[in-house]
Design an enzyme around this catalytic site. Structure first.
Site, PDB file in Angstrom:
ATOM      1  N   SER B 213      -6.182  19.678 -58.719  1.00 25.25           N
ATOM      2  CA  SER B 213      -6.826  20.847 -59.349  1.00 25.25           C
ATOM      3  C   SER B 213      -8.321  20.845 -59.071  1.00 25.25           C
ATOM      4  O   SER B 213      -8.917  21.894 -58.783  1.00 25.25           O
ATOM      5  CB  SER B 213      -6.559  20.842 -60.854  1.00 25.25           C
ATOM      6  OG  SER B 213      -7.328  19.844 -61.469  1.00 25.25           O
ATOM      7  N   ARG B 217      -9.737  23.974 -56.876  1.00 21.03           N
ATOM      8  CA  ARG B 217     -10.605  24.941 -57.557  1.00 21.03           C
ATOM      9  C   ARG B 217     -11.841  25.236 -56.703  1.00 21.03           C
ATOM     10  O   ARG B 217     -12.180  26.383 -56.438  1.00 21.03           O
ATOM     11  CB  ARG B 217     -11.029  24.396 -58.913  1.00 21.03           C
ATOM     12  CG  ARG B 217     -11.922  25.360 -59.684  1.00 21.03           C
ATOM     13  CD  ARG B 217     -12.306  24.805 -61.029  1.00 21.03           C
ATOM     14  NE  ARG B 217     -11.143  24.474 -61.838  1.00 21.03           N
ATOM     15  CZ  ARG B 217     -10.711  23.265 -62.086  1.00 21.03           C
ATOM     16  NH1 ARG B 217     -11.366  22.240 -61.570  1.00 21.03           N
ATOM     17  NH2 ARG B 217      -9.658  23.054 -62.820  1.00 21.03           N
ATOM     18  N   ASN B 221     -12.420  28.751 -54.437  1.00 15.21           N
ATOM     19  CA  ASN B 221     -13.573  29.624 -54.670  1.00 15.21           C
ATOM     20  C   ASN B 221     -14.394  29.815 -53.406  1.00 15.21           C
ATOM     21  O   ASN B 221     -14.799  30.931 -53.079  1.00 15.21           O
ATOM     22  CB  ASN B 221     -14.445  29.037 -55.772  1.00 15.21           C
ATOM     23  CG  ASN B 221     -13.988  29.488 -57.142  1.00 15.21           C
ATOM     24  OD1 ASN B 221     -14.251  30.604 -57.534  1.00 15.21           O
ATOM     25  ND2 ASN B 221     -13.276  28.632 -57.834  1.00 15.21           N
TER      26      ASN B 221
END
Lengths: 156, 290
Positions: B213, B217, B221
């Site tokens: 994660s 993440r 992005n």
């Protein structure tokens, strides 16, 4: 590969963002930094001031102590002087008193001696008269010969 | 018209694919044995920038009134240090420096996303053609954090540090004991034995999910941001000033690029911050006994 329109527009947009950041964002960041700088400078100067004040106070205290010590020394000196003076005066007084007493005693002795001498003289006169009486074996008129005897007494 | 659009779309697809292709060096058989040279180069560049900046300022730092650069760096350091002091209660002196490094490095790598998306690839391709190579093969992606290899690598490093901090703070026995006894607690031997399997499974899943994660993440992005820049650029791709549609599209591209770049300033900072804070939270959890 030549730079095409796309890249030019991207560049323009990038510089527009840079401009915006310079105008809107940067002043805040710089303000925060300068605020911090000012705070640190202020703190440092205050610490310096406090240190200086402390040093001043120390110097003042040392000065006061020195002055007080000097004053104390002066007072002690003065006291010593006074004490010496008092002792001197007492000694002189004592000498004067002793001299006076001695004089009185001497006078007294003189008077006593004088008195004793007078007494002795009287007794000697009486003795002389008695002796003369015995020598003459006769009664002499004390009154008739008084002037003679007195003369004898003064002569003794 | 139809042929023109078809040609344009092919052109566009090629453009996008070209932009999403890494400069790669094959060092063995298979897709795994490949090195993304551009990612490595810009990671090292970001790391050097960070190191030179911080080490120089640290060497020249003064106890008196600091300069503006020292001030800025002090503010970053104090901010992260405060965060660590609030959150992390274990014993380790490396947490704050580690987090400052993570934050600054991720921020610097993300920052490359703000540069005009065509600028460095264009320079690279120009250099290629000057050297007599085919510019079509001059691939270059400059944002290291838009490469899953970078983010996963960092997340795995953080994962290893989490285990290290856990063992260091609790000792080996307690550290591995908690695999079996936490998060579900029970009274009595039967309950404890029953809960061993759920605890172990949950712990393993938890440990595996964290690096995934954390890396996804940041990667997601940055990759999405890069992709949107590419899509914005496509608006005026291959057009000329002679065509009328270039003008409104050019304006639209300018505005969109401006808006997305400005917004992206927030995203890159936020993502760097999130990566740092999550690392801190994981490390703090590892240091605390359950």
């Amino acid at each position: 590969m030549i730079p095409n329109l796309t890249l030019v527009i991207q560049g323009l947009a990038f510089f527009a963002v840079v401009l915006m950041v310079m105008k809107l964002g940067w002043p805040h960041i710089i303000a925060a930094i300068e605020d911090r700088q000012n705070k640190i400078a202020e703190g440092l100067s205050q610490a310096e001031k406090a240190r200086k004040e402390l040093a001043d106070a120390d110097a003042r205290v040392a000065d006061e102590i020195r002055k007080a010590r000097a004053e104390a020394m002066q007072i002690i000196d003065k006291a010593h002087q006074q004490a010496a003076q008092i002792v001197d005066k007492a000694r002189q007084d004592a000498i004067v008193e002793a001299t006076k007493q001695k004089a009185i005693a001497a006078a007294d002795i003189e008077a006593q001696a004088h008195k004793a001498r007078e007494e002795l003289r009287g007794k000697v006169a009486a003795l002389a008269v008695a002796g003369a009486e015995k020598i003459l074996k006769r009664e002499i008129d004390a009154n008739a010969h008084k002037s003679l005897i007195d003369q004898l007494v003064t002569e003794i | 018209m139809a042929t023109e659009e078809a040609a344009g779309s092919v052109n566009m697809t090629e453009y996008i694919q070209h932009h999403l292709h890494h400069l790669q060096l094959s060092v063995g058989d298979g897709a795994f044995m490949t090195i993304n040279l551009d990612t490595l180069f810009f990671t090292v560049l970001a790391a050097l920038t960070f190191l030179v900046l911080f080490v120089r300022v640290a060497r020249r730092s003064t106890a008196g009134v600091p300069g503006k650069l020292q001030c800025a760096i002090e503010m970053v350091v104090l901010f992260v240090d405060g965060l660590v002091k609030e959150t992390f209660h274990g014993k380790s002196r490396m947490i704050a420096p580690l987090l400052i490094t993570i934050f600054c490095l991720v921020f610097l790598m993300n920052f490359l996303d703000l540069l005009p998306i065509d600028l460095l690839p264009w320079a690279w391709a120009s250099g290629h053609s000057l050297a007599g190579h085919d510019p079509a093969h001059a691939y270059l992606r400059i944002v290291p954090t838009a490469d899953l290899n970078t983010t996963l690598g960092m997340a795995l490093a953080v994962f290893l540090l989490i285990q290290y901090v856990g063992i260091k703070n609790k000792g080996v026995g307690k550290f591995f004991g908690e695999f079996l006894t936490a998060p579900f607690h029970a009274e009595g031997i039967v309950g404890k034995v029953l809960l061993v399997l759920p605890n172990l499974l949950l712990r393993l899943i938890e440990e595996c999910v964290r690096p995934v994660s954390l890396s996804l993440r940041l990667f997601g992005n940055m990759y999405a941001g890069e992709l949107i820049f590419i899509l914005i650029a496509v608006m005026t791709l291959g057009s000329s000033l002679g065509t009328f549609s270039t003008w409104p599209l050019g304006l639209a591209q300018f505005l969109a690029d401006f808006g997305w770049t400005a917004f992206h300033i927030l995203i890159i900072t936020l993502q760097a911050f999130i990566f740092m804070v999550l690392s801190l939270v994981y490390l703090s959890m590892a240091a605390e006994s359950h």
